[in-house]
Design a protein around this motif. Structure first.
Motif, PDB file in Angstrom:
ATOM      1  N   SER A 165     121.871  33.188  71.044  1.00  0.00           N
ATOM      2  CA  SER A 165     120.555  33.062  71.645  1.00  0.00           C
ATOM      3  C   SER A 165     119.505  32.644  70.612  1.00  0.00           C
ATOM      4  O   SER A 165     119.670  32.854  69.412  1.00  0.00           O
ATOM      5  CB  SER A 165     120.229  34.403  72.300  1.00  0.00           C
ATOM      6  OG  SER A 165     118.897  34.713  72.147  1.00  0.00           O
ATOM      7  N   SER A 166     118.451  32.023  71.086  1.00  0.00           N
ATOM      8  CA  SER A 166     117.320  31.592  70.250  1.00  0.00           C
ATOM      9  C   SER A 166     117.729  30.662  69.105  1.00  0.00           C
ATOM     10  O   SER A 166     117.293  30.828  67.971  1.00  0.00           O
ATOM     11  CB  SER A 166     116.583  32.806  69.670  1.00  0.00           C
ATOM     12  OG  SER A 166     116.048  33.574  70.699  1.00  0.00           O
ATOM     13  N   ARG A 167     118.570  29.715  69.418  1.00  0.00           N
ATOM     14  CA  ARG A 167     118.946  28.715  68.426  1.00  0.00           C
ATOM     15  C   ARG A 167     118.474  27.315  68.840  1.00  0.00           C
ATOM     16  O   ARG A 167     118.743  26.347  68.141  1.00  0.00           O
ATOM     17  CB  ARG A 167     120.479  28.681  68.228  1.00  0.00           C
ATOM     18  CG  ARG A 167     121.122  30.000  67.932  1.00  0.00           C
ATOM     19  CD  ARG A 167     120.466  30.746  66.816  1.00  0.00           C
ATOM     20  NE  ARG A 167     120.688  30.132  65.509  1.00  0.00           N
ATOM     21  CZ  ARG A 167     119.909  30.319  64.458  1.00  0.00           C
ATOM     22  NH1 ARG A 167     118.828  31.054  64.557  1.00  0.00           N
ATOM     23  NH2 ARG A 167     120.201  29.756  63.314  1.00  0.00           N
ATOM     24  N   GLY A 168     117.829  27.228  69.996  1.00  0.00           N
ATOM     25  CA  GLY A 168     117.286  25.930  70.407  1.00  0.00           C
ATOM     26  C   GLY A 168     118.082  25.221  71.496  1.00  0.00           C
ATOM     27  O   GLY A 168     117.824  24.054  71.778  1.00  0.00           O
ATOM     28  N   LYS A 169     119.035  25.924  72.138  1.00  0.00           N
ATOM     29  CA  LYS A 169     119.852  25.265  73.169  1.00  0.00           C
ATOM     30  C   LYS A 169     118.997  24.792  74.349  1.00  0.00           C
ATOM     31  O   LYS A 169     119.087  23.645  74.768  1.00  0.00           O
ATOM     32  CB  LYS A 169     120.926  26.228  73.698  1.00  0.00           C
ATOM     33  CG  LYS A 169     121.907  26.696  72.652  1.00  0.00           C
ATOM     34  CD  LYS A 169     122.981  27.567  73.276  1.00  0.00           C
ATOM     35  CE  LYS A 169     122.427  28.808  73.976  1.00  0.00           C
ATOM     36  NZ  LYS A 169     121.696  29.712  73.071  1.00  0.00           N
ATOM     37  N   SER A 170     118.171  25.691  74.865  1.00  0.00           N
ATOM     38  CA  SER A 170     117.354  25.304  76.021  1.00  0.00           C
ATOM     39  C   SER A 170     116.342  24.242  75.634  1.00  0.00           C
ATOM     40  O   SER A 170     115.985  23.384  76.442  1.00  0.00           O
ATOM     41  CB  SER A 170     116.631  26.529  76.602  1.00  0.00           C
ATOM     42  OG  SER A 170     117.568  27.506  76.966  1.00  0.00           O
ATOM     43  N   THR A 171     115.889  24.291  74.384  1.00  0.00           N
ATOM     44  CA  THR A 171     114.950  23.262  73.918  1.00  0.00           C
ATOM     45  C   THR A 171     115.627  21.900  73.938  1.00  0.00           C
ATOM     46  O   THR A 171     115.036  20.918  74.395  1.00  0.00           O
ATOM     47  CB  THR A 171     114.473  23.601  72.492  1.00  0.00           C
ATOM     48  OG1 THR A 171     113.918  24.925  72.507  1.00  0.00           O
ATOM     49  CG2 THR A 171     113.426  22.629  72.025  1.00  0.00           C
ATOM     50  N   VAL A 172     116.851  21.846  73.468  1.00  0.00           N
ATOM     51  CA  VAL A 172     117.603  20.587  73.493  1.00  0.00           C
ATOM     52  C   VAL A 172     117.752  20.106  74.937  1.00  0.00           C
ATOM     53  O   VAL A 172     117.588  18.920  75.242  1.00  0.00           O
ATOM     54  CB  VAL A 172     118.988  20.760  72.828  1.00  0.00           C
ATOM     55  CG1 VAL A 172     119.863  19.536  73.052  1.00  0.00           C
ATOM     56  CG2 VAL A 172     118.822  21.034  71.342  1.00  0.00           C
ATOM     57  N   ALA A 190     122.249  22.771  60.709  1.00  0.00           N
ATOM     58  CA  ALA A 190     121.456  23.237  59.566  1.00  0.00           C
ATOM     59  C   ALA A 190     120.399  24.258  59.998  1.00  0.00           C
ATOM     60  O   ALA A 190     120.166  25.263  59.323  1.00  0.00           O
ATOM     61  CB  ALA A 190     120.807  22.038  58.875  1.00  0.00           C
ATOM     62  N   HIS A 191     119.770  24.015  61.135  1.00  0.00           N
ATOM     63  CA  HIS A 191     118.765  24.953  61.668  1.00  0.00           C
ATOM     64  C   HIS A 191     119.081  25.230  63.125  1.00  0.00           C
ATOM     65  O   HIS A 191     118.440  24.666  64.016  1.00  0.00           O
ATOM     66  CB  HIS A 191     117.355  24.365  61.552  1.00  0.00           C
ATOM     67  CG  HIS A 191     117.002  23.881  60.183  1.00  0.00           C
ATOM     68  ND1 HIS A 191     116.474  24.720  59.216  1.00  0.00           N
ATOM     69  CD2 HIS A 191     117.115  22.664  59.611  1.00  0.00           C
ATOM     70  CE1 HIS A 191     116.277  24.021  58.100  1.00  0.00           C
ATOM     71  NE2 HIS A 191     116.662  22.771  58.310  1.00  0.00           N
ATOM     72  N   GLY A 192     120.029  26.066  63.384  1.00  0.00           N
ATOM     73  CA  GLY A 192     120.405  26.339  64.764  1.00  0.00           C
ATOM     74  C   GLY A 192     120.965  25.084  65.413  1.00  0.00           C
ATOM     75  O   GLY A 192     121.980  24.552  64.975  1.00  0.00           O
TER      76      GLY A 192
HETATM   77  N1  LIG Z   1     116.753  26.562  65.559  1.00  0.00           N
HETATM   78  C1  LIG Z   1     115.991  27.659  65.698  1.00  0.00           C
HETATM   79  N2  LIG Z   1     115.788  28.490  64.669  1.00  0.00           N
HETATM   80  C2  LIG Z   1     115.023  29.580  64.846  1.00  0.00           C
HETATM   81  N3  LIG Z   1     114.434  29.937  65.995  1.00  0.00           N
HETATM   82  C3  LIG Z   1     114.585  29.139  67.043  1.00  0.00           C
HETATM   83  C4  LIG Z   1     115.385  27.964  66.947  1.00  0.00           C
HETATM   84  N4  LIG Z   1     115.378  27.354  68.138  1.00  0.00           N
HETATM   85  C5  LIG Z   1     114.621  28.111  68.944  1.00  0.00           C
HETATM   86  N5  LIG Z   1     114.142  29.189  68.305  1.00  0.00           N
HETATM   87  C6  LIG Z   1     113.299  30.235  68.873  1.00  0.00           C
HETATM   88  O1  LIG Z   1     113.865  30.673  70.071  1.00  0.00           O
HETATM   89  C7  LIG Z   1     112.985  30.467  71.142  1.00  0.00           C
HETATM   90  C8  LIG Z   1     113.767  30.054  72.363  1.00  0.00           C
HETATM   91  O2  LIG Z   1     114.316  28.769  72.156  1.00  0.00           O
HETATM   92  P1  LIG Z   1     115.441  28.233  73.128  1.00  0.00           P
HETATM   93  O3  LIG Z   1     115.557  26.782  72.922  1.00  0.00           O
HETATM   94  O4  LIG Z   1     115.129  28.679  74.517  1.00  0.00           O
HETATM   95  O5  LIG Z   1     116.709  28.974  72.560  1.00  0.00           O
HETATM   96  P2  LIG Z   1     118.128  29.289  73.235  1.00  0.00           P
HETATM   97  O6  LIG Z   1     118.233  28.523  74.501  1.00  0.00           O
HETATM   98  O7  LIG Z   1     119.143  28.855  72.214  1.00  0.00           O
HETATM   99  O8  LIG Z   1     118.176  30.752  73.443  1.00  0.00           O
HETATM  100  C9  LIG Z   1     112.007  29.418  70.657  1.00  0.00           C
HETATM  101  O9  LIG Z   1     110.763  29.537  71.275  1.00  0.00           O
HETATM  102  C10 LIG Z   1     111.921  29.708  69.187  1.00  0.00           C
HETATM  103  O10 LIG Z   1     111.000  30.720  68.947  1.00  0.00           O
END
Ligand SMILES: Nc1ncnc2c1ncn2[C@@H]1O[C@H](COP(=O)(O)OP(=O)(O)O)[C@@H](O)[C@H]1O
Ligand SMILES: [Mg+2]
Length: 495
Positions: free
Chosen positions: A138-145, A262-264
């Protein structure tokens, strides 16, 4: 609609604001007027989103825009609500210079954005749907991608959630036909629902249903790409409830690790302080620039169809050649499918770049797809314990059920009855399972990978070289190849 007393026509017109006097005279007059009318213009109705017809000459967007034709009208009794989020904000240049620009140097995003462009290419090229599942902590940027990929087609709300019943998902899938079905948070639904949903997505159709007059309407069809995310794989999710993981594999989601870069999920932060800050920048960029690139891609494809088709074919070929040079692709089945799928991703991304939509360097999309393929090949070898367990269990169950009836003794005794529907031979503690039976056992899975799993578990003796099957003993006529499995597998249990 004119049949009977024409109430259906009137209801539709009244709904749109028609002012009609009361009484039968005015009703008749209206009906008369409409039926005598001889319009000179013709229009075609499309009852689904995406490509409107088999020739793929017109494309209907969720918000009603039609690309490629001005005589096509979208009409559907119940347009899925999700479709309305396929709309646009900002201009293409804005999207390209913010969202697409931040993808540069980030193979995962370049590949998923390219995947988003692949949707409209499926039907014109006669390709099946399929997609990618981003798996990671969790919180690695999957949903952001995912949000970035979704911005090719629509608003951030065009990113949907797995947390929907299979029925709701059906509407969402129809709304994303020929574009991108992005599904977030696999963890939030039950294994059973995941199985039903996977089955539906794999089939590419919804349930058949009846229209108002009772006649069965053709069930919804769709061909689209899927971009899913979650902390576990779809197969593991389905297996949680003891369901058949085969359904998860059939949906053809390529599992891609999205938390080990490198960063999530990211490689290049473009000056942002850390992954979280970069994710925030992407979130802002996709909130104000979206929905432009996909429709423009479709329009450009329609304008230069022949050249685009050549580009796609060439890019797929080149991708395959480069992949074969770089990786060991000798394993057929899943590897071939993964290579084909990512070849299309590469081609779609390259085509978008050729159309001037991404601003990426030429070959950036191809390199990203190659990188994703490499990661998939690395992460895949024997790393899925659930899959290995299932392969062993399938063989065990088959031998327990048919070990006596469908296997012929290698040394025939005088009182042995002939075996009907023979699956193979038995010699003491060894089963020789024929190739047909092996495929039957592993239907829905990859038979040669299954063999490798059994070998790893110590139940199967492979043939020479790369061949997982071995020549049958001399006493068997023609010595066909068979999978050599030790009888001790029957005691392996299912713990
Ligand atoms: N690569 C990353 N490294 C550190 N924190 C991140 C990273 N990507 C996202 N986050 C944190 O997690 C939050 C949720 O991002 P999200 O893309 O929804 O993550 P996921 O879907 O992987 O859980 C972001 O608002 C940010 O604060
Ligand atoms: Mg998430």
């Amino acid at each position: 609609m004119f049949a009977g007393d024409g109430a259906e026509v009137r209801a539709g017109l009244l709904d749109m604001g028609l002012n009609l006097a009361s009484g039968t005279a005015s009703r008749h007059a209206l009906s008369d007027l409409l039926q005598r009318w001889q319009p000179s213009d013709r229009a075609f109705t499309a009852d689904r989103l995406g490509w409107a017809d088999e020739a793929c000459a017109a494309f209907v967007c969720g918000d009603g825009r039609v690309i490629g034709a001005d005589d096509v009208v979208y009409q559907h009794e119940n347009t899925p609500a999700a479709a309305a989020e396929m709309k646009m904000a900002g201009r293409l240049e804005g999207w390209r210079d913010t969202v697409a620009a931040l993808c540069a140097g980030n193979p995962l995003m370049v590949a998923t954005v390219s995947l988003a462009f692949a949707g409209p290419l499926l039907e014109p090229h006669g390709l099946d749907g399929g997609g990618v599942h981003l798996r990671g902590a969790s919180s690695r940027g999957k949903s952001t991608v995912q949000r970035v990929a979704v911005s090719v087609w629509g608003s951030p709300r065009f990113l949907h959630s797995w947390r929907a019943t299979a029925n709701g998902l059906e509407g969402v899938a129809a709304a994303c036909n020929a574009s991108l079905l992005a599904l977030d948070e696999l963890g939030e639904i039950s294994g059973r629902e995941a199985g039903a949903a996977a089955y539906m997505l794999a089939n590419g159709t919804g349930k058949a249903r009846a229209n108002r007059s009772g006649a069965a309407r053709a069930s919804m069809r769709w061909r689209k790409v899927v971009l899913s995310s979650g902390e576990i794989t779809l197969a593991d999710k389905i297996a949680e409830m003891g369901g058949k993981a085969a359904a998860g594999q059939a949906v053809r989601l390529l599992d891609v690790a999205a938390d080990g870069r490198a960063h999530g999920a990211f490689d290049e932060l473009h000056g942002a302080l850390d992954g979280a800050a970069f994710a925030d920048r992407l979130r802002e960029a996709t909130a104000t620039n979206y929905g432009t690139a996909g429709p423009i891609f479709v329009a450009a494809f329609l304008e230069q169809r022949e050249a685009a088709t050549m580009t796609v074919r060439g890019a797929i070929e080149l991708f395959r050649a480069m992949a074969a040079e770089r990786f060991d692709l000798s394993d057929e089945g899943q590897t071939a499918r993964a290579t084909a799928r990512l070849g299309l991703v590469a081609a779609a991304g390259e085509l978008a770049t050729t159309f001037g939509l991404t601003g990426w360097a030429p070959s950036a999309a191809r390199d990203a797809a190659l990188e994703v393929l490499g990661g998939w090949l690395d992460g895949r070898g024997g790393s899925d314990p659930a899959e290995a367990r299932e392969a062993v269990e399938r063989v065990r169950a088959f031998l327990v059920a048919h070990g006596d009836a469908r296997f012929e003794p290698v040394m025939k005794g005088n009182d042995d009855r002939p075996v009907s529907n023979r699956a193979g031979w038995r010699d003491g503690d060894t089963f020789f399972i024929g190739a047909d039976a092996w495929r039957e056992i592993h239907k829905g899975a990859d038979p040669s990978r299954a063999a490798r799993h059994l070998q790893d578990a110590g139940f199967l003796t492979p043939g020479e070289g790369n061949n997982m099957a071995k020549k049958a003993p001399r006493s068997i006529k023609d010595r066909p190849r068979a999978y050599v499995v030790a009888a001790k597998i029957m005691g392996a249990g299912n713990e």
